[in-house]
Each structure stands twice: as C-alpha cells, then as structure tokens.
Design a protein around this motif. Structure first.
Motif, PDB file in Angstrom:
ATOM      1  N   ASN A   9       0.854  -1.183   0.000  1.00  0.00           N
ATOM      2  CA  ASN A   9       0.000   0.000   0.000  1.00  0.00           C
ATOM      3  C   ASN A   9       0.890   1.234   0.000  1.00  0.00           C
ATOM      4  O   ASN A   9       1.504   1.568   1.024  1.00  0.00           O
ATOM      5  N   PRO A  10       1.004   1.962  -1.118  1.00  0.00           N
ATOM      6  CA  PRO A  10       1.887   3.118  -1.181  1.00  0.00           C
ATOM      7  C   PRO A  10       1.551   4.185  -0.154  1.00  0.00           C
ATOM      8  O   PRO A  10       2.448   4.817   0.415  1.00  0.00           O
ATOM      9  N   ASP A  11       0.268   4.414   0.103  1.00  0.00           N
ATOM     10  CA  ASP A  11      -0.115   5.466   1.051  1.00  0.00           C
ATOM     11  C   ASP A  11       0.308   5.113   2.470  1.00  0.00           C
ATOM     12  O   ASP A  11       0.821   5.955   3.213  1.00  0.00           O
ATOM     13  N   ALA A  14       4.116   5.324   2.675  1.00  0.00           N
ATOM     14  CA  ALA A  14       4.632   6.689   2.563  1.00  0.00           C
ATOM     15  C   ALA A  14       4.343   7.538   3.789  1.00  0.00           C
ATOM     16  O   ALA A  14       4.853   8.655   3.896  1.00  0.00           O
ATOM     17  N   ARG A  17       7.543   8.615   5.196  1.00  0.00           N
ATOM     18  CA  ARG A  17       8.490   8.820   4.100  1.00  0.00           C
ATOM     19  C   ARG A  17       9.793   9.464   4.580  1.00  0.00           C
ATOM     20  O   ARG A  17      10.886   9.065   4.192  1.00  0.00           O
ATOM     21  N   GLU A  46       7.537   2.771  -4.226  1.00  0.00           N
ATOM     22  CA  GLU A  46       6.759   3.856  -4.814  1.00  0.00           C
ATOM     23  C   GLU A  46       7.625   4.990  -5.343  1.00  0.00           C
ATOM     24  O   GLU A  46       7.117   6.017  -5.779  1.00  0.00           O
ATOM     25  N   THR A  70       1.345  -2.236  -7.715  1.00  0.00           N
ATOM     26  CA  THR A  70       0.747  -1.052  -7.093  1.00  0.00           C
ATOM     27  C   THR A  70       1.804  -0.001  -6.806  1.00  0.00           C
ATOM     28  O   THR A  70       1.600   1.192  -7.064  1.00  0.00           O
ATOM     29  N   MET A  71       2.926  -0.428  -6.262  1.00  0.00           N
ATOM     30  CA  MET A  71       4.002   0.516  -5.972  1.00  0.00           C
ATOM     31  C   MET A  71       4.605   1.077  -7.258  1.00  0.00           C
ATOM     32  O   MET A  71       4.924   2.269  -7.342  1.00  0.00           O
ATOM     33  N   GLN A  74       2.630   3.945  -8.655  1.00  0.00           N
ATOM     34  CA  GLN A  74       2.923   5.192  -7.952  1.00  0.00           C
ATOM     35  C   GLN A  74       4.262   5.763  -8.415  1.00  0.00           C
ATOM     36  O   GLN A  74       4.395   6.968  -8.639  1.00  0.00           O
ATOM     37  N   ALA A  75       5.253   4.902  -8.565  1.00  0.00           N
ATOM     38  CA  ALA A  75       6.570   5.347  -9.025  1.00  0.00           C
ATOM     39  C   ALA A  75       6.493   5.918 -10.437  1.00  0.00           C
ATOM     40  O   ALA A  75       7.143   6.917 -10.768  1.00  0.00           O
ATOM     41  N   SER A  77       4.066   7.481 -11.788  1.00  0.00           N
ATOM     42  CA  SER A  77       3.416   8.795 -11.793  1.00  0.00           C
ATOM     43  C   SER A  77       4.396   9.927 -11.523  1.00  0.00           C
ATOM     44  O   SER A  77       4.099  11.091 -11.811  1.00  0.00           O
TER      45      SER A  77
END
Length: 260
Positions: A9-11, A14, A17, A46, A70-71, A74-75, A77
């Motif tokens: 889960n990136p959120d 992070a 972070r 991510e 999923t990660m 995000q990366a 983006s």
C-alpha cells in the motif's frame, strides 16, 4: 484478505516517508565516483528515493525494479524513471552492466544473501558500485512481538521457531564482499520520533506497512483485529507514549557499499 490488500500500500508505506528516506540519503552520501552506465533503483517501491538519485546522477538513466504493480504505478506517476520493470529481485538481471545498483530497504525480503549479493555485484560495470541499506530489527520488541503473538494466538498458521534474521551484521557483509572489491560497512541506530496516529499505537502504524504484512495476509479481518489488540498492548509497555501521544522508536539499520 483480498488480492489487492496483499499488495503493498503506497499510502500506508509513505506515511513515514521522511524517516524511511533519511537512511537512503545516508547511504547515497557514501557513493563516490562511478563509471559509465545506468543507475538501478533495486526494490524501488513507490519511488521514494527517485528524486534524490535523479538529482545526484542527473546525466544518467534511472531504472526502477520492483515486484509490486501497485508501488510501480505510484513510481511511474513521478515521471522520473527512464524505465520501470516489474521483476522479483531474486531473479532480476540487467540488460547492460549498470554503474550503480542502489537498494534501499528491499533486500531483507530476499533470501540467501551469500549467493544474492555476489550475483548482484557480478552484474556491475568495472568500477561500479553496489550500495545497500536494510533494517536490522529482527530482535527488536516491535518485530519480536509480531512473531511471538502470532505464533501463540494462531499456531496452526505461524511457526517462527526456526526463523532467523534476514540481515547479517555489518562485519559479516564486509567479510562476504571484501574478496570482490573495496567495501565499507556500518550500522546505525536511529532514534525515531513517531508522531501520534489516530486509533493505533504509532509503532504499529510503522510496522503495519512492512513487517506486519506477512502476518496480516494469513488472518481474517476478525482475527487481525484480535491480533492487533494484543500487539498494541505489548507495544504500549515497550514503547510508552509521550505526553502528546507520540513515541520514540529506536530502529537499527545495516549499510554497505561495494566498489568492484
């Protein structure tokens, strides 16, 4: 748990972070001159280290490798990586010899370091660098409680009696890699202040994104709630909350660089 819940889960990851980036920057500061070639962010997640790597090596192609779709989304983006590959680190190999293989908090998930690390070193261009940072928290209360509680509450699914730390001591990595080139190896214990988190102990919020994942994957929602209640009670004793609800969380990490 659903398939989507089993992915990273990136959120959640992070949320801390800044604390996760600092060791990466400490490692990056020890990377010196490089030969011609690309920079590989191995286990890029991510893309938490992408900006720092791109700023340091602005004239080089930056490649990211991770097994989590999923990660990687995000990366992607971020628009920083020249290419992102969805590959398990255990079987990854570069198309051309890279100048730098940089791995921040990823190789602890990959087994058999005595075979893995020389193989990665063998992929480097002459004069290239392998730079690695990994958490070394196996015996810390935060991680020991996870194993002890899961094993006692759900013995049909968890048996950690033969499990050992995925990471060796810095001196062991120095001995392993010295025949391959110039090695620097060290350990650092960061005293991390974890800010208050609604409805859970701050240390649980930290481990839930990483170390707790293999346990959560095998539990139903009801079982996970029972497990977390027991885990929280233990954390409160080991990491008492500060008056504002924050907690101090000692966290040990091992680092090494190898120049071939």
């Amino acid at each position: 748990m659903s398939a989507s819940e089993k992915d990273w889960n990136p959120d959640t990851y992070a949320r801390f972070r800044g604390l996760r980036l600092r060791p990466a920057l400490d490692l990056l500061a020890q990377v010196g001159d490089l030969p011609e070639g690309e920079v590989v962010d191995l286990g890029c997640g991510e893309g938490g280290v992408a900006k720092a790597l791109a700023a340091r090596f602005s004239e080089r192609r930056l490649l990211g490798v991770d097994s989590s779709q999923t990660m990687l989304a995000q990366a992607r983006s971020l628009g920083i990586y020249a290419r992102l590959d969805a590959v398990d680190i255990a079987v990854w190999r570069p198309e051309t010899p890279p100048a730098l293989i940089f791995s921040n908090a990823a190789l602890q998930w990959v087994a058999d370091h005595p075979k893995l690390l020389p193989r990665l070193a063998g992929y480097l261009a002459p004069g290239g660098v392998l730079a690695v940072q990994m958490p070394r928290q196996f015996k810390a209360a935060s991680h020991r409680f996870l194993r002890d509680i899961a094993g006692s509450m759900f013995p049909d699914r968890f048996d950690f009696s033969r499990e050992t730390s995925p990471c060796a001591k810095a001196g062991e990595y120095h001995a392993l890699l010295s025949p391959l080139g110039a090695v620097e190896a060290w350990e650092t214990e960061y005293i991390q202040r974890l800010e208050p988190v609604a409805a859970m102990h701050p240390v649980r919020a930290f481990t839930q994104a990483t170390a707790m994942r293999p346990i959560a994957e095998k539990l139903s929602a009801a079982e996970f709630a029972i497990f977390c209640a027991a885990y929280e009670a233990s954390l409160s004793a080991a990491y008492p909350l500060l008056p504002d609800g924050a907690a101090l969380f000692p966290f040990k990490r091992v680092f090494f660089t190898l120049k071939v």
